[in-house]
Design a protein around this motif. Structure first.
Motif, PDB file in Angstrom:
ATOM      1  N   TYR A  29       0.819  -1.209   0.000  1.00 57.92           N
ATOM      2  CA  TYR A  29       0.000   0.000   0.000  1.00 57.92           C
ATOM      3  C   TYR A  29       0.859   1.267   0.000  1.00 57.92           C
ATOM      4  N   GLN A  30       1.984   1.193   0.667  1.00 58.64           N
ATOM      5  CA  GLN A  30       2.867   2.360   0.682  1.00 58.64           C
ATOM      6  C   GLN A  30       3.589   2.546  -0.658  1.00 58.64           C
ATOM      7  N   ALA A  31       3.692   1.458  -1.425  1.00 57.49           N
ATOM      8  CA  ALA A  31       4.428   1.531  -2.688  1.00 57.49           C
ATOM      9  C   ALA A  31       3.590   2.114  -3.818  1.00 57.49           C
ATOM     10  N   VAL A  32       2.309   1.784  -3.850  1.00 58.00           N
ATOM     11  CA  VAL A  32       1.470   2.265  -4.945  1.00 58.00           C
ATOM     12  C   VAL A  32       1.031   3.694  -4.673  1.00 58.00           C
ATOM     13  N   ARG A  33       0.554   4.346  -5.715  1.00 59.36           N
ATOM     14  CA  ARG A  33       0.194   5.747  -5.587  1.00 59.36           C
ATOM     15  C   ARG A  33      -1.108   5.923  -4.814  1.00 59.36           C
ATOM     16  N   ASP A  34      -1.375   7.153  -4.411  1.00 60.94           N
ATOM     17  CA  ASP A  34      -2.540   7.450  -3.580  1.00 60.94           C
ATOM     18  C   ASP A  34      -3.851   7.119  -4.263  1.00 60.94           C
ATOM     19  N   LYS A  35      -3.872   7.092  -5.587  1.00 62.97           N
ATOM     20  CA  LYS A  35      -5.138   6.777  -6.252  1.00 62.97           C
ATOM     21  C   LYS A  35      -5.529   5.314  -6.018  1.00 62.97           C
ATOM     22  N   PHE A  36      -4.571   4.475  -5.635  1.00 62.65           N
ATOM     23  CA  PHE A  36      -4.854   3.074  -5.332  1.00 62.65           C
ATOM     24  C   PHE A  36      -5.056   2.851  -3.835  1.00 62.65           C
ATOM     25  N   ALA A  37      -4.187   3.424  -3.006  1.00 59.93           N
ATOM     26  CA  ALA A  37      -4.260   3.210  -1.561  1.00 59.93           C
ATOM     27  C   ALA A  37      -3.760   4.450  -0.851  1.00 59.93           C
ATOM     28  N   CYS A  38      -4.474   4.859   0.176  1.00 59.12           N
ATOM     29  CA  CYS A  38      -3.998   5.976   0.986  1.00 59.12           C
ATOM     30  C   CYS A  38      -4.452   5.765   2.429  1.00 59.12           C
ATOM     31  N   PRO A  39      -3.620   6.164   3.392  1.00 62.17           N
ATOM     32  CA  PRO A  39      -3.999   6.002   4.804  1.00 62.17           C
ATOM     33  C   PRO A  39      -5.073   7.008   5.191  1.00 62.17           C
ATOM     34  N   VAL A  40      -5.946   6.600   6.098  1.00 63.45           N
ATOM     35  CA  VAL A  40      -6.960   7.489   6.642  1.00 63.45           C
ATOM     36  C   VAL A  40      -6.881   7.425   8.159  1.00 63.45           C
ATOM     37  N   ARG A  41      -7.455   8.407   8.813  1.00 63.73           N
ATOM     38  CA  ARG A  41      -7.413   8.441  10.272  1.00 63.73           C
ATOM     39  C   ARG A  41      -8.336   7.371  10.852  1.00 63.73           C
ATOM     40  N   ALA A  42      -7.942   6.856  12.012  1.00 60.42           N
ATOM     41  CA  ALA A  42      -8.724   5.797  12.662  1.00 60.42           C
ATOM     42  C   ALA A  42     -10.120   6.266  13.022  1.00 60.42           C
ATOM     43  N   GLU A  43     -10.301   7.576  13.232  1.00 61.08           N
ATOM     44  CA  GLU A  43     -11.634   8.096  13.563  1.00 61.08           C
ATOM     45  C   GLU A  43     -12.641   7.860  12.447  1.00 61.08           C
ATOM     46  N   THR A  44     -12.161   7.593  11.244  1.00 63.94           N
ATOM     47  CA  THR A  44     -13.060   7.288  10.131  1.00 63.94           C
ATOM     48  C   THR A  44     -13.956   6.108  10.449  1.00 63.94           C
ATOM     49  N   VAL A  45     -13.416   5.093  11.133  1.00 59.33           N
ATOM     50  CA  VAL A  45     -14.155   3.851  11.349  1.00 59.33           C
ATOM     51  C   VAL A  45     -15.402   4.067  12.210  1.00 59.33           C
ATOM     52  N   PRO A  46     -15.307   4.625  13.435  1.00 62.50           N
ATOM     53  CA  PRO A  46     -16.543   4.837  14.205  1.00 62.50           C
ATOM     54  C   PRO A  46     -17.503   5.796  13.535  1.00 62.50           C
ATOM     55  N   SER A  47     -16.973   6.795  12.844  1.00 62.68           N
ATOM     56  CA  SER A  47     -17.839   7.731  12.129  1.00 62.68           C
ATOM     57  C   SER A  47     -18.621   7.018  11.033  1.00 62.68           C
ATOM     58  N   LEU A  48     -17.937   6.180  10.259  1.00 67.30           N
ATOM     59  CA  LEU A  48     -18.571   5.449   9.164  1.00 67.30           C
ATOM     60  C   LEU A  48     -19.625   4.473   9.676  1.00 67.30           C
ATOM     61  N   LEU A  49     -19.287   3.702  10.708  1.00 66.18           N
ATOM     62  CA  LEU A  49     -20.208   2.680  11.209  1.00 66.18           C
ATOM     63  C   LEU A  49     -21.463   3.312  11.817  1.00 66.18           C
ATOM     64  N   ALA A  50     -21.277   4.409  12.554  1.00 68.96           N
ATOM     65  CA  ALA A  50     -22.433   5.089  13.148  1.00 68.96           C
ATOM     66  C   ALA A  50     -23.329   5.681  12.063  1.00 68.96           C
ATOM     67  N   LEU A  51     -22.721   6.270  11.037  1.00 71.64           N
ATOM     68  CA  LEU A  51     -23.494   6.873   9.959  1.00 71.64           C
ATOM     69  C   LEU A  51     -24.268   5.806   9.181  1.00 71.64           C
ATOM     70  N   ALA A  52     -23.642   4.651   8.925  1.00 75.11           N
ATOM     71  CA  ALA A  52     -24.323   3.562   8.216  1.00 75.11           C
ATOM     72  C   ALA A  52     -25.532   3.080   8.996  1.00 75.11           C
ATOM     73  N   SER A  53     -25.402   3.016  10.329  1.00 74.87           N
ATOM     74  CA  SER A  53     -26.533   2.587  11.155  1.00 74.87           C
ATOM     75  C   SER A  53     -27.673   3.598  11.088  1.00 74.87           C
ATOM     76  N   ARG A  54     -27.357   4.880  11.158  1.00 72.74           N
ATOM     77  CA  ARG A  54     -28.402   5.908  11.107  1.00 72.74           C
ATOM     78  C   ARG A  54     -29.144   5.880   9.774  1.00 72.74           C
ATOM     79  N   ARG A  55     -28.426   5.578   8.700  1.00 70.39           N
ATOM     80  CA  ARG A  55     -29.045   5.551   7.374  1.00 70.39           C
ATOM     81  C   ARG A  55     -29.598   4.173   7.015  1.00 70.39           C
ATOM     82  N   ASP A  56     -29.441   3.204   7.935  1.00 70.03           N
ATOM     83  CA  ASP A  56     -29.902   1.830   7.705  1.00 70.03           C
ATOM     84  C   ASP A  56     -29.317   1.273   6.414  1.00 70.03           C
TER      85      ASP A  56
END
Length: 332
Positions: free
Chosen positions: A200-227
């Protein structure tokens, strides 16, 4: 993909799980050793009625209430579909080795359960007979598959550690990443082995890029609210699970993230997560986007991806993804 040969070295001592040692200590009393025929035993599970099936993974565990289907020779997967869910088990049976039957409670192991281990003494899956299930099918299966030696259980062999492997050039990695189908992409990841973060570190950002860990709880909570349904994939060397469902709101407890849907409970150990990556690769007719959690050694823990509606998934990501380096709160 061509990689250089690996150099294997022995670990200083055999490594087996605490679960294996608990079973070994209670052998002949509360635990019985079954024949090393996991496929034959799996074929007999359908007779046990309702089961609680626990899959052990580096990134957590999955517990399911289910009736095991009849397995035939050559079967390497189980699939169950509901109105809003899809559960897929992919079995790597050559890595399943020893089987033990727990008759009475041992540590945190429930009675009337079967434990399947790999050759290194790591638990693959646990099958516990549901309390409401009656009959003698469990006892009959144990008696039919009993191992002749109930006094000794040898220590697992030492685990082999692979030495460094050379990674292909960035241009070659990008070519394989962008032009491969699902099988080709899985082959690319398999060739890298436990060094996904290097890829992941070798390929360019269009293929893989790191995101902050806070993304995970934000994403899961939002998916639940939107069912909204999404897919959680995790597993171990012997079995991988991909479960698509409109999951419950995430419940956080001491670093564990619990997601539930009907008879399935997924518990992700977020304390093991050292990095989270957004991956993009070609899929059938469009680009497929996923989030992946890796541990401190860059090894795979779990993948979050879209269900049957990729547009809904991309909308969830757009509203919750926090790029690495952006300000944000640290996840508890």
């Amino acid at each position: 993909m061509t990689l250089t040969a690996t150099v294997a070295t022995l670990t200083p001592a055999p490594r087996a799980s605490t679960t294996f040692h608990h079973c070994r200590a209670a052998l002949g009393d509360r635990v019985l050793r079954l024949q090393d025929e996991p496929l034959a035993i799996l074929k007999g599970l359908y007779r046990l009625g309702a089961l609680v099936v626990t899959t052990f993974a580096d990134g957590g565990r999955v517990s399911q209430s289910m009736r095991y289907p009849t397995l035939e020779d050559g079967d390497d997967g189980l699939e169950a579909r509901g109105q809003q869910s899809r559960l897929r088990h992919q079995l790597n049976l050559p890595l399943w080795r020893s089987v033990m039957a727990v008759l009475a409670p041992v540590a945190d192991l429930p009675p009337r359960s079967l434990l399947f281990f790999d050759r290194f003494g790591e638990p693959v899956q646990q099958m516990a007979v549901a309390p409401e299930t009656g009959g003698l099918a469990f006892e009959e299966l144990v008696c039919a598959m009993l191992h002749p030696d109930q006094r000794q259980l040898g220590a697992p062999p030492p685990r082999l550690l692979a030495g460094p492997t050379a990674v292909p050039s960035v241009a070659e990695l990008e070519r394989q990443w962008s032009h491969g189908d699902d099988d080709g992409f899985r082959a690319l990841l398999a060739g890298i082995g436990d060094r996904r973060q290097v890829l992941y570190q070798a390929v360019r950002d269009k293929f893989a890029c790191p995101v902050r860990a806070e993304t995970v709880p934000s994403l899961l909570a939002l998916a639940s609210r939107r069912d909204a349904a999404y897919t959680v994939c995790t597993g171990n060397s012997g079995v991988s699970l991909c479960l698509t469902a409109p999951w419950s709101a995430p419940r956080w407890q001491k670093g564990q993230c619990h997601l539930a849907h009907q008879g399935t409970l997924v518990s992700l150990d977020m304390g093991r997560v050292a990095s989270v990556w957004r991956l993009r690769r070609p899929g059938p007719g469009r680009v497929v986007t996923a989030l992946e959690g890796l541990d401190a050694q860059g090894r795979w823990l779990w993948t979050l991806s879209g269900g049957d509606d990729e547009d809904t998934w991309l909308s969830l990501l757009a509203d919750s993804l926090i790029p690495d380096g952006a300000p944000g709160r640290r996840m508890a």
